[in-house]
Design a protein around this motif. Structure first.
Motif, PDB file in Angstrom:
ATOM      1  N   LEU A   1      15.824  19.745  18.081  1.00 39.89           N
ATOM      2  CA  LEU A   1      15.996  21.199  18.095  1.00 39.89           C
ATOM      3  C   LEU A   1      14.709  21.911  18.489  1.00 39.89           C
ATOM      4  O   LEU A   1      13.612  21.428  18.230  1.00 39.89           O
ATOM      5  CB  LEU A   1      16.440  21.684  16.716  1.00 39.89           C
ATOM      6  CG  LEU A   1      17.818  21.187  16.232  1.00 39.89           C
ATOM      7  CD1 LEU A   1      18.079  21.676  14.835  1.00 39.89           C
ATOM      8  CD2 LEU A   1      18.914  21.642  17.170  1.00 39.89           C
ATOM      9  N   ASN A   2      14.866  23.088  19.070  1.00 39.43           N
ATOM     10  CA  ASN A   2      13.700  23.859  19.515  1.00 39.43           C
ATOM     11  C   ASN A   2      13.209  24.849  18.466  1.00 39.43           C
ATOM     12  O   ASN A   2      12.028  25.098  18.351  1.00 39.43           O
ATOM     13  CB  ASN A   2      14.032  24.617  20.808  1.00 39.43           C
ATOM     14  CG  ASN A   2      14.338  23.672  21.953  1.00 39.43           C
ATOM     15  OD1 ASN A   2      13.708  22.635  22.059  1.00 39.43           O
ATOM     16  ND2 ASN A   2      15.291  24.032  22.793  1.00 39.43           N
ATOM     17  N   ASN A   3      14.141  25.407  17.711  1.00 41.85           N
ATOM     18  CA  ASN A   3      13.741  26.407  16.717  1.00 41.85           C
ATOM     19  C   ASN A   3      14.698  26.429  15.529  1.00 41.85           C
ATOM     20  O   ASN A   3      15.727  25.747  15.516  1.00 41.85           O
ATOM     21  CB  ASN A   3      13.657  27.802  17.345  1.00 41.85           C
ATOM     22  CG  ASN A   3      14.972  28.192  18.002  1.00 41.85           C
ATOM     23  OD1 ASN A   3      16.035  28.109  17.392  1.00 41.85           O
ATOM     24  ND2 ASN A   3      14.909  28.614  19.266  1.00 41.85           N
ATOM     25  N   GLU A   4      14.347  27.235  14.522  1.00 35.98           N
ATOM     26  CA  GLU A   4      15.121  27.301  13.284  1.00 35.98           C
ATOM     27  C   GLU A   4      16.487  27.939  13.486  1.00 35.98           C
ATOM     28  O   GLU A   4      17.443  27.619  12.778  1.00 35.98           O
ATOM     29  CB  GLU A   4      14.335  28.069  12.220  1.00 35.98           C
ATOM     30  CG  GLU A   4      14.888  27.877  10.823  1.00 35.98           C
ATOM     31  CD  GLU A   4      13.985  28.435   9.740  1.00 35.98           C
ATOM     32  OE1 GLU A   4      14.418  28.440   8.581  1.00 35.98           O
ATOM     33  OE2 GLU A   4      12.866  28.859  10.069  1.00 35.98           O
ATOM     34  N   ASN A   5      16.596  28.829  14.462  1.00 37.26           N
ATOM     35  CA  ASN A   5      17.895  29.448  14.746  1.00 37.26           C
ATOM     36  C   ASN A   5      18.927  28.406  15.139  1.00 37.26           C
ATOM     37  O   ASN A   5      20.094  28.467  14.746  1.00 37.26           O
ATOM     38  CB  ASN A   5      17.757  30.484  15.862  1.00 37.26           C
ATOM     39  CG  ASN A   5      17.718  31.904  15.314  1.00 37.26           C
ATOM     40  OD1 ASN A   5      17.957  32.132  14.132  1.00 37.26           O
ATOM     41  ND2 ASN A   5      17.402  32.854  16.167  1.00 37.26           N
TER      42      ASN A   5
ATOM     43  N   PHE B   1      20.496  35.342   4.139  1.00 33.71           N
ATOM     44  CA  PHE B   1      19.378  36.165   3.677  1.00 33.71           C
ATOM     45  C   PHE B   1      18.036  35.695   4.232  1.00 33.71           C
ATOM     46  O   PHE B   1      17.139  36.513   4.466  1.00 33.71           O
ATOM     47  CB  PHE B   1      19.365  36.222   2.143  1.00 33.71           C
ATOM     48  CG  PHE B   1      20.469  37.068   1.594  1.00 33.71           C
ATOM     49  CD1 PHE B   1      20.343  38.448   1.525  1.00 33.71           C
ATOM     50  CD2 PHE B   1      21.661  36.496   1.181  1.00 33.71           C
ATOM     51  CE1 PHE B   1      21.369  39.243   1.045  1.00 33.71           C
ATOM     52  CE2 PHE B   1      22.702  37.276   0.700  1.00 33.71           C
ATOM     53  CZ  PHE B   1      22.552  38.658   0.630  1.00 33.71           C
ATOM     54  N   ASP B   2      17.895  34.391   4.464  1.00 35.61           N
ATOM     55  CA  ASP B   2      16.674  33.893   5.099  1.00 35.61           C
ATOM     56  C   ASP B   2      16.556  34.436   6.526  1.00 35.61           C
ATOM     57  O   ASP B   2      15.478  34.822   6.971  1.00 35.61           O
ATOM     58  CB  ASP B   2      16.671  32.363   5.110  1.00 35.61           C
ATOM     59  CG  ASP B   2      15.340  31.792   5.583  1.00 35.61           C
ATOM     60  OD1 ASP B   2      14.323  32.011   4.898  1.00 35.61           O
ATOM     61  OD2 ASP B   2      15.317  31.126   6.631  1.00 35.61           O
ATOM     62  N   SER B   3      17.681  34.469   7.234  1.00 37.69           N
ATOM     63  CA  SER B   3      17.693  34.995   8.613  1.00 37.69           C
ATOM     64  C   SER B   3      17.404  36.492   8.636  1.00 37.69           C
ATOM     65  O   SER B   3      16.683  36.982   9.509  1.00 37.69           O
ATOM     66  CB  SER B   3      19.054  34.728   9.266  1.00 37.69           C
ATOM     67  OG  SER B   3      19.307  33.349   9.337  1.00 37.69           O
TER      68      SER B   3
ATOM     69  N   MET C   1      24.307  33.889  15.663  1.00 42.49           N
ATOM     70  CA  MET C   1      24.268  33.790  14.204  1.00 42.49           C
ATOM     71  C   MET C   1      25.245  34.772  13.566  1.00 42.49           C
ATOM     72  O   MET C   1      25.969  34.438  12.628  1.00 42.49           O
ATOM     73  CB  MET C   1      22.849  34.064  13.707  1.00 42.49           C
ATOM     74  CG  MET C   1      21.901  32.884  13.847  1.00 42.49           C
ATOM     75  SD  MET C   1      22.259  31.614  12.625  1.00 42.49           S
ATOM     76  CE  MET C   1      21.814  32.474  11.136  1.00 42.49           C
ATOM     77  N   LYS C   2      25.246  36.002  14.065  1.00 46.10           N
ATOM     78  CA  LYS C   2      26.159  37.031  13.544  1.00 46.10           C
ATOM     79  C   LYS C   2      27.614  36.583  13.698  1.00 46.10           C
ATOM     80  O   LYS C   2      28.422  36.750  12.780  1.00 46.10           O
ATOM     81  CB  LYS C   2      25.941  38.353  14.272  1.00 46.10           C
ATOM     82  CG  LYS C   2      24.645  39.056  13.922  1.00 46.10           C
ATOM     83  CD  LYS C   2      24.478  40.333  14.744  1.00 46.10           C
ATOM     84  CE  LYS C   2      23.151  41.025  14.438  1.00 46.10           C
ATOM     85  NZ  LYS C   2      22.947  42.219  15.284  1.00 46.10           N
TER      86      LYS C   2
ATOM     87  N   SER D   1      20.909  33.934  -3.058  1.00 48.96           N
ATOM     88  CA  SER D   1      20.399  35.156  -2.427  1.00 48.96           C
ATOM     89  C   SER D   1      19.116  35.586  -3.137  1.00 48.96           C
ATOM     90  O   SER D   1      18.118  35.958  -2.502  1.00 48.96           O
ATOM     91  CB  SER D   1      21.431  36.281  -2.518  1.00 48.96           C
ATOM     92  OG  SER D   1      22.645  35.891  -1.931  1.00 48.96           O
ATOM     93  N   PHE D   2      19.144  35.514  -4.469  1.00 52.44           N
ATOM     94  CA  PHE D   2      17.985  35.874  -5.284  1.00 52.44           C
ATOM     95  C   PHE D   2      16.841  34.882  -5.080  1.00 52.44           C
ATOM     96  O   PHE D   2      15.663  35.264  -5.071  1.00 52.44           O
ATOM     97  CB  PHE D   2      18.395  35.936  -6.758  1.00 52.44           C
ATOM     98  CG  PHE D   2      17.321  36.455  -7.675  1.00 52.44           C
ATOM     99  CD1 PHE D   2      16.831  37.746  -7.536  1.00 52.44           C
ATOM    100  CD2 PHE D   2      16.809  35.650  -8.682  1.00 52.44           C
ATOM    101  CE1 PHE D   2      15.844  38.226  -8.378  1.00 52.44           C
ATOM    102  CE2 PHE D   2      15.819  36.117  -9.531  1.00 52.44           C
ATOM    103  CZ  PHE D   2      15.334  37.416  -9.384  1.00 52.44           C
ATOM    104  N   VAL D   3      17.182  33.602  -4.919  1.00 56.36           N
ATOM    105  CA  VAL D   3      16.176  32.558  -4.674  1.00 56.36           C
ATOM    106  C   VAL D   3      15.407  32.850  -3.387  1.00 56.36           C
ATOM    107  O   VAL D   3      14.176  32.739  -3.346  1.00 56.36           O
ATOM    108  CB  VAL D   3      16.843  31.166  -4.602  1.00 56.36           C
ATOM    109  CG1 VAL D   3      15.915  30.128  -3.973  1.00 56.36           C
ATOM    110  CG2 VAL D   3      17.243  30.699  -5.994  1.00 56.36           C
ATOM    111  N   VAL D   4      16.131  33.234  -2.325  1.00 58.29           N
ATOM    112  CA  VAL D   4      15.481  33.579  -1.047  1.00 58.29           C
ATOM    113  C   VAL D   4      14.570  34.796  -1.231  1.00 58.29           C
ATOM    114  O   VAL D   4      13.441  34.826  -0.724  1.00 58.29           O
ATOM    115  CB  VAL D   4      16.531  33.864   0.057  1.00 58.29           C
ATOM    116  CG1 VAL D   4      15.849  34.368   1.330  1.00 58.29           C
ATOM    117  CG2 VAL D   4      17.339  32.621   0.364  1.00 58.29           C
TER     118      VAL D   4
END
Length: 256
Positions: free
Chosen positions: A144-148, A189-191, A201-202, A237-240
């Motif tokens: 892979l090239n990136n996190e996305n 939430f990370d994104s 992604m959306k 969500s809270f963890v992020v």
């Protein structure tokens, strides 16, 4: 005479899946290597999904001493914990700590057998699946090239595994919904916080969210279970949020 069955059950009631989840979240929030622990959490929840599919394929019964309404092999609890222990052992360079984790991992597997929850074959063979899954993940990461791209593959995998499991089991199982909500919250939430939420992604997030709600609407997942499981969406969500706060605090400290 020590009752090993009772001791094993007490041990597993403390050092269970939720204990591993809590430790994993702490590592992700407070470690400066949060990215690798986030990947570990992804893998742990993905094991819940593919493990459920494998259970439906093998259909091996649990020991008579275990009253759970599911199949025995591969062991879901052992698979989940094996990802945790293998990942930490591979990433840590302290040999003494590695040995400690290995012993604790072996004790956990032995306790599952002594408590009557699993056969020996379940806890011995299951870690092979865990190790193979980690190797596959590492191979994909290199390509892979990136996190996305990783997030898109994760979302697609979660969606496919969930649908396959739903199709085989004829119902949306509790731990499948738990895994889907947890990974969905982490990626969403990370994104958002990292401002890496592109059109693809959306689209993926919308499709998965809509499909999940359609399944719930058609009563293939009990509404009570949905409410019960929704806590995992809010927890992760809270963890992020905590992770981003801690990272910002550490960054501010370094600047000053």
């Amino acid at each position: 005479m020590i009752d090993l069955t009772c001791v094993s059950k007490e041990f597993l009631s403390i050092f269970n899946t939720y204990f591993i989840m809590a430790i994993s979240c702490m590592l992700y929030i407070f470690s400066d290597k949060d990215k690798q622990y986030k990947e570990m959490i992804y893998l742990m929840f993905l094991t819940m999904l593919y493990n459920s599919i494998l259970k439906e394929i093998f259909k091996l019964p649990l020991p008579e001493t275990c009253k759970a309404n599911c199949y025995s092999f591969p062991s879901g609890h052992m698979n989940f914990q094996s990802i945790f222990y293998i990942w930490i052992i591979l990433k840590n360079k302290n040999n003494l700590f590695r040995i400690f984790l290995l012993i604790f991992w072996i004790i956990t597997g032995a306790a599952m057998v002594l408590a009557g929850y699993h056969f020996a074959r379940d806890v011995v063979i299951t870690p092979i699946f865990s190790f193979a899954f980690i190797l596959l993940f590492k191979f994909i990461m290199k390509k892979l090239n990136n996190e996305n791209n990783l997030n898109l593959i994760l979302l697609t995998t979660v969606f496919v595994f969930s649908i396959i499991n739903y199709w085989i089991a004829k119902k949306f199982q509790y731990h499948v919904s738990l895994s889907l909500q947890s990974i969905y919250a982490l990626i969403l939430f990370d994104s958002i916080f990292n401002k890496k939420i592109n059109l693809a992604m959306k689209f993926s997030l919308t499709i998965i969210g809509a499909t999940y709600l359609i399944i719930v609407w058609n009563k293939h997942l009990d509404l009570y279970l949905l409410i019960l499981e929704s806590k995992f969406f809010f927890i992760y969500s809270f963890v992020v949020l905590l992770n981003k706060f801690c990272n910002s605090y550490i960054l501010d400290k370094k600047i000053t």
